[in-house]
Design a protein around this motif. Structure first.
Motif, PDB file in Angstrom:
ATOM      1  N   GLU A 172       0.837  -1.189   0.000  1.00  0.00           N
ATOM      2  CA  GLU A 172       0.000   0.000   0.000  1.00  0.00           C
ATOM      3  C   GLU A 172       0.884   1.256   0.000  1.00  0.00           C
ATOM      4  N   ALA A 173       0.285   2.394  -0.301  1.00  0.00           N
ATOM      5  CA  ALA A 173       1.049   3.638  -0.402  1.00  0.00           C
ATOM      6  C   ALA A 173       1.761   3.982   0.896  1.00  0.00           C
ATOM      7  N   ASP A 174       1.156   3.585   2.024  1.00  0.00           N
ATOM      8  CA  ASP A 174       1.778   3.913   3.319  1.00  0.00           C
ATOM      9  C   ASP A 174       2.758   2.849   3.789  1.00  0.00           C
ATOM     10  N   GLY A 175       2.993   1.830   2.978  1.00  0.00           N
ATOM     11  CA  GLY A 175       3.913   0.767   3.343  1.00  0.00           C
ATOM     12  C   GLY A 175       3.246  -0.468   3.909  1.00  0.00           C
ATOM     13  N   GLY A 176       1.926  -0.422   4.110  1.00  0.00           N
ATOM     14  CA  GLY A 176       1.210  -1.595   4.593  1.00  0.00           C
ATOM     15  C   GLY A 176       1.114  -2.669   3.515  1.00  0.00           C
ATOM     16  N   LEU A 177       0.598  -3.826   3.889  1.00  0.00           N
ATOM     17  CA  LEU A 177       0.500  -4.950   2.958  1.00  0.00           C
ATOM     18  C   LEU A 177      -0.842  -5.635   3.133  1.00  0.00           C
ATOM     19  N   ARG A 178      -1.607  -5.754   2.028  1.00  0.00           N
ATOM     20  CA  ARG A 178      -2.900  -6.445   2.047  1.00  0.00           C
ATOM     21  C   ARG A 178      -2.780  -7.728   1.233  1.00  0.00           C
ATOM     22  N   LEU A 179      -3.100  -8.851   1.856  1.00  0.00           N
ATOM     23  CA  LEU A 179      -3.128 -10.149   1.192  1.00  0.00           C
ATOM     24  C   LEU A 179      -4.570 -10.596   1.041  1.00  0.00           C
ATOM     25  N   HIS A 180      -4.872 -11.252  -0.087  1.00  0.00           N
ATOM     26  CA  HIS A 180      -6.218 -11.723  -0.393  1.00  0.00           C
ATOM     27  C   HIS A 180      -6.243 -13.247  -0.348  1.00  0.00           C
ATOM     28  N   LEU A 181      -7.269 -13.811   0.300  1.00  0.00           N
ATOM     29  CA  LEU A 181      -7.392 -15.258   0.418  1.00  0.00           C
ATOM     30  C   LEU A 181      -8.806 -15.673   0.032  1.00  0.00           C
ATOM     31  N   SER A 182      -8.928 -16.514  -0.982  1.00  0.00           N
ATOM     32  CA  SER A 182     -10.238 -16.988  -1.433  1.00  0.00           C
ATOM     33  C   SER A 182     -10.033 -17.978  -2.567  1.00  0.00           C
ATOM     34  N   ALA A 183     -11.101 -18.718  -2.898  1.00  0.00           N
ATOM     35  CA  ALA A 183     -11.040 -19.617  -4.046  1.00  0.00           C
ATOM     36  C   ALA A 183     -11.153 -18.840  -5.356  1.00  0.00           C
ATOM     37  N   VAL A 184     -11.839 -17.712  -5.317  1.00  0.00           N
ATOM     38  CA  VAL A 184     -12.036 -16.868  -6.497  1.00  0.00           C
ATOM     39  C   VAL A 184     -11.043 -15.709  -6.439  1.00  0.00           C
ATOM     40  N   PRO A 185     -10.354 -15.390  -7.524  1.00  0.00           N
ATOM     41  CA  PRO A 185      -9.372 -14.298  -7.478  1.00  0.00           C
ATOM     42  C   PRO A 185     -10.030 -12.944  -7.256  1.00  0.00           C
ATOM     43  N   PRO A 186      -9.293 -11.977  -6.725  1.00  0.00           N
ATOM     44  CA  PRO A 186      -9.832 -10.625  -6.579  1.00  0.00           C
ATOM     45  C   PRO A 186     -10.214 -10.050  -7.941  1.00  0.00           C
ATOM     46  N   ALA A 187     -11.242  -9.208  -7.944  1.00  0.00           N
ATOM     47  CA  ALA A 187     -11.704  -8.630  -9.204  1.00  0.00           C
ATOM     48  C   ALA A 187     -10.669  -7.698  -9.814  1.00  0.00           C
ATOM     49  N   ASP A 188      -9.923  -6.980  -8.975  1.00  0.00           N
ATOM     50  CA  ASP A 188      -8.927  -6.037  -9.453  1.00  0.00           C
ATOM     51  C   ASP A 188      -7.657  -6.792  -9.865  1.00  0.00           C
ATOM     52  N   PRO A 189      -7.288  -6.783 -11.141  1.00  0.00           N
ATOM     53  CA  PRO A 189      -6.073  -7.506 -11.566  1.00  0.00           C
ATOM     54  C   PRO A 189      -4.819  -7.071 -10.829  1.00  0.00           C
ATOM     55  N   ALA A 190      -4.780  -5.820 -10.382  1.00  0.00           N
ATOM     56  CA  ALA A 190      -3.602  -5.320  -9.680  1.00  0.00           C
ATOM     57  C   ALA A 190      -3.406  -6.000  -8.327  1.00  0.00           C
ATOM     58  N   CYS A 191      -4.473  -6.617  -7.809  1.00  0.00           N
ATOM     59  CA  CYS A 191      -4.388  -7.277  -6.504  1.00  0.00           C
ATOM     60  C   CYS A 191      -4.004  -8.749  -6.605  1.00  0.00           C
ATOM     61  N   ARG A 192      -3.949  -9.272  -7.825  1.00  0.00           N
ATOM     62  CA  ARG A 192      -3.806 -10.734  -7.944  1.00  0.00           C
ATOM     63  C   ARG A 192      -2.418 -11.231  -7.596  1.00  0.00           C
ATOM     64  N   GLY A 193      -1.415 -10.349  -7.598  1.00  0.00           N
ATOM     65  CA  GLY A 193      -0.101 -10.750  -7.115  1.00  0.00           C
ATOM     66  C   GLY A 193      -0.074 -10.965  -5.611  1.00  0.00           C
ATOM     67  N   ASN A 194      -1.100 -10.435  -4.925  1.00  0.00           N
ATOM     68  CA  ASN A 194      -1.221 -10.580  -3.472  1.00  0.00           C
ATOM     69  C   ASN A 194      -2.271 -11.624  -3.096  1.00  0.00           C
ATOM     70  N   TRP A 195      -2.703 -12.419  -4.080  1.00  0.00           N
ATOM     71  CA  TRP A 195      -3.768 -13.405  -3.855  1.00  0.00           C
ATOM     72  C   TRP A 195      -3.186 -14.767  -3.529  1.00  0.00           C
ATOM     73  N   LEU A 196      -3.690 -15.368  -2.436  1.00  0.00           N
ATOM     74  CA  LEU A 196      -3.318 -16.715  -2.047  1.00  0.00           C
ATOM     75  C   LEU A 196      -4.536 -17.611  -2.269  1.00  0.00           C
ATOM     76  N   PRO A 197      -4.515 -18.478  -3.291  1.00  0.00           N
ATOM     77  CA  PRO A 197      -5.702 -19.280  -3.630  1.00  0.00           C
ATOM     78  C   PRO A 197      -6.077 -20.272  -2.529  1.00  0.00           C
ATOM     79  N   ALA A 198      -7.389 -20.422  -2.326  1.00  0.00           N
ATOM     80  CA  ALA A 198      -7.937 -21.314  -1.306  1.00  0.00           C
ATOM     81  C   ALA A 198      -8.778 -22.392  -1.972  1.00  0.00           C
ATOM     82  N   PRO A 199      -9.057 -23.489  -1.266  1.00  0.00           N
ATOM     83  CA  PRO A 199      -9.983 -24.486  -1.804  1.00  0.00           C
ATOM     84  C   PRO A 199     -11.425 -23.993  -1.675  1.00  0.00           C
ATOM     85  N   THR A 200     -12.345 -24.664  -2.316  1.00  0.00           N
ATOM     86  CA  THR A 200     -13.770 -24.329  -2.168  1.00  0.00           C
ATOM     87  C   THR A 200     -14.326 -25.079  -0.962  1.00  0.00           C
TER      88      THR A 200
END
Length: 431
Positions: A370-398
């Motif tokens: 993030e701009a302030d130096g924070g870090l957001r990780l995404h966890l789900s079976a479906v990828p985040p809608a924003d392509p810019a977030c997909r490098g921070n996506w950790l895929p999960a099972p259904t």
């Protein structure tokens, strides 16, 4: 009493099973220990290495990491001490963790404890007395059987040849320099799970005969003879009433150990392995670790901070979507590295996904802060809608899952429980 006996000896069963699963069938010369696929003979005192980072197809060890290569050996010290030689790691983080047959992580060879340079170590059984070879450091082991399970940091696929060279320099021999490997009957199939009461008693009673408990625990273990558990007990002599009691206790304990851990750290996080060198009287914790996280190290070397629930206390499920927000200045504090790895709750294994991404951490390429130096990780079976977030996506099972935040050489903020672990927060799917 039956429940207490099962809780106390389940780690022995799991260690016997892991020995059957991870001891090699062939020695360094390619010779089979047994005479066919059905043989339970394996080689002990024989080092083996994984040559690739573990993924979903590797199913020998539950909750495996995806950050290091493993170096593995089951040591048998009943015939005398063993000499372990380790080359210079050239600054690479590594640890060779030593576990006794009761799953206590009693010793370490590696960056934190013995340094990154070359070393020679003499591992010996309880009560052994003799001459230590020149230049070697003696390490006393609590049981004749020791599981040496090493983690060697790999900085991605391109780094693997260098890690392989380091692995190849790790050598094990008898104290006189002669080959140490010999054929040993593990007396189990690798896929055996604790389920049938008589078989459970057979396995743990043999372990108690081969690896007696220490003097402090011996009186406690002696009481288990009344339910058919003990070094002097024969599983074949168990009566129907004893079998029924033991079977009921075994099923109840296994069900109890499958319940998600209490979120003692807040935000859905727990620390199931909170020991340094021994579990001592923490019988329940020892059984939980053996069942779900066997091979875990003590907290000074590595902390395994686990979330099975979100910040509202609801079990994690990949059909939902979650974010994990580390604030600016609030990233994990470690002397080696940290990573977040996701596992399928149904089998405690890594989750197959088209990205072949099983963990994210401080060495992951392409993470967006993030701009302030924070870090957001995404966890789900479906990828985040924003392509810019997909490098921070950790895929999960259904379905149900859990995550492990690994902290190698954790800083004081973690060891002293002063670190604020952010909760996993549920968001709209696809957000």
């Amino acid at each position: 009493m039956a429940r207490e006996a099962v809780l106390h000896t389940l780690p022995l069963y799991e260690m016997a099973r892991m020995r059957a699963a991870t001891c090699p069938r062939r020695d360094a010369a390619g010779r089979f220990a047994g005479d066919g696929p059905a043989s339970t003979l394996r080689w002990v005192n024989q080092i083996t290495h994984t040559r690739e980072l573990l993924g979903p197809r590797h199913r020998q060890v539950v909750t495996p990491n995806n950050d290091t290569l493993y170096t593995n050996a089951w040591l048998d010290l009943s015939r005398g001490p063993l000499l372990l030689e380790v080359p210079d790691s050239l600054g690479r983080y590594y640890v060779l963790g030593l576990l006794d047959f009761y799953t206590n992580p009693f010793g370490y060879i590696g960056t934190r404890t013995t340094g990154a340079g070359p070393g020679r170590f003499l591992l010996h059984a309880p009560g052994w007395q003799g001459r230590v070879p020149d230049g070697a450091r003696a390490i006393a082991c609590p049981t004749d059987a020791v599981w040496m399970i090493g983690r060697l940091l790999a900085e991605g696929e391109a780094d693997l040849p260098a890690v392989h060279a380091f692995q190849d320099g790790i050598r094990l021999s008898r104290a006189d320099g002669q080959p140490a490997a010999f054929a040993f009957d593990v007396a189990m199939r690798p896929d055996e799970r604790p389920g049938e009461a008589r078989r459970f008693a057979e396995v743990v009673n043999r372990a108690l005969r081969d690896y007696p408990p220490d003097a402090q625990e011996a009186p406690l273990v002696a009481r288990f003879a009344q339910v058919g558990i003990g070094a002097g007990c024969e599983a074949g002599a168990l009566g129907e009433a004893q079998l029924a009691e033991l079977a009921a206790a075994l099923q109840a304990v296994l069900a109890e150990l499958d319940v998600p851990a209490e979120a003692a750290l807040g935000g859905g996080w727990s620390l199931p392995v909170a020991i340094r060198a021994t579990f001592g009287a923490q019988t329940l914790q020892r059984a939980q670790v053996a069942r779900n996280y066997i091979g875990a190290l003590g907290i000074e070397e590595a902390m395994y901070v686990i979330a099975e629930r979100d910040g509202d206390g609801v079990p994690l499920d990949g059909r939902q979507a979650y974010v994990l927000d580390f604030p600016a200045g609030g990233l994990p504090q470690v002397g080696a590295f940290w990573s977040l790895t996701l596992y399928d709750k149904r089998d405690c294994m890594l989750v197959e996904n088209p990205l072949q991404r099983y963990s994210l951490g401080d060495r992951s390429p392409g993470l967006r802060h993030e701009a302030d130096g924070g870090l957001r990780l995404h966890l789900s079976a479906v990828p985040p809608a924003d392509p810019a977030c997909r490098g921070n996506w950790l895929p999960a099972p259904t379905g149900p899952f859990y995550v492990v935040l690994r902290l190698y050489i954790p800083a004081a903020a973690h060891l002293d429980n002063h670190f604020a672990y952010p909760p996993l927060r549920r968001v709209e799917v696809g957000q």
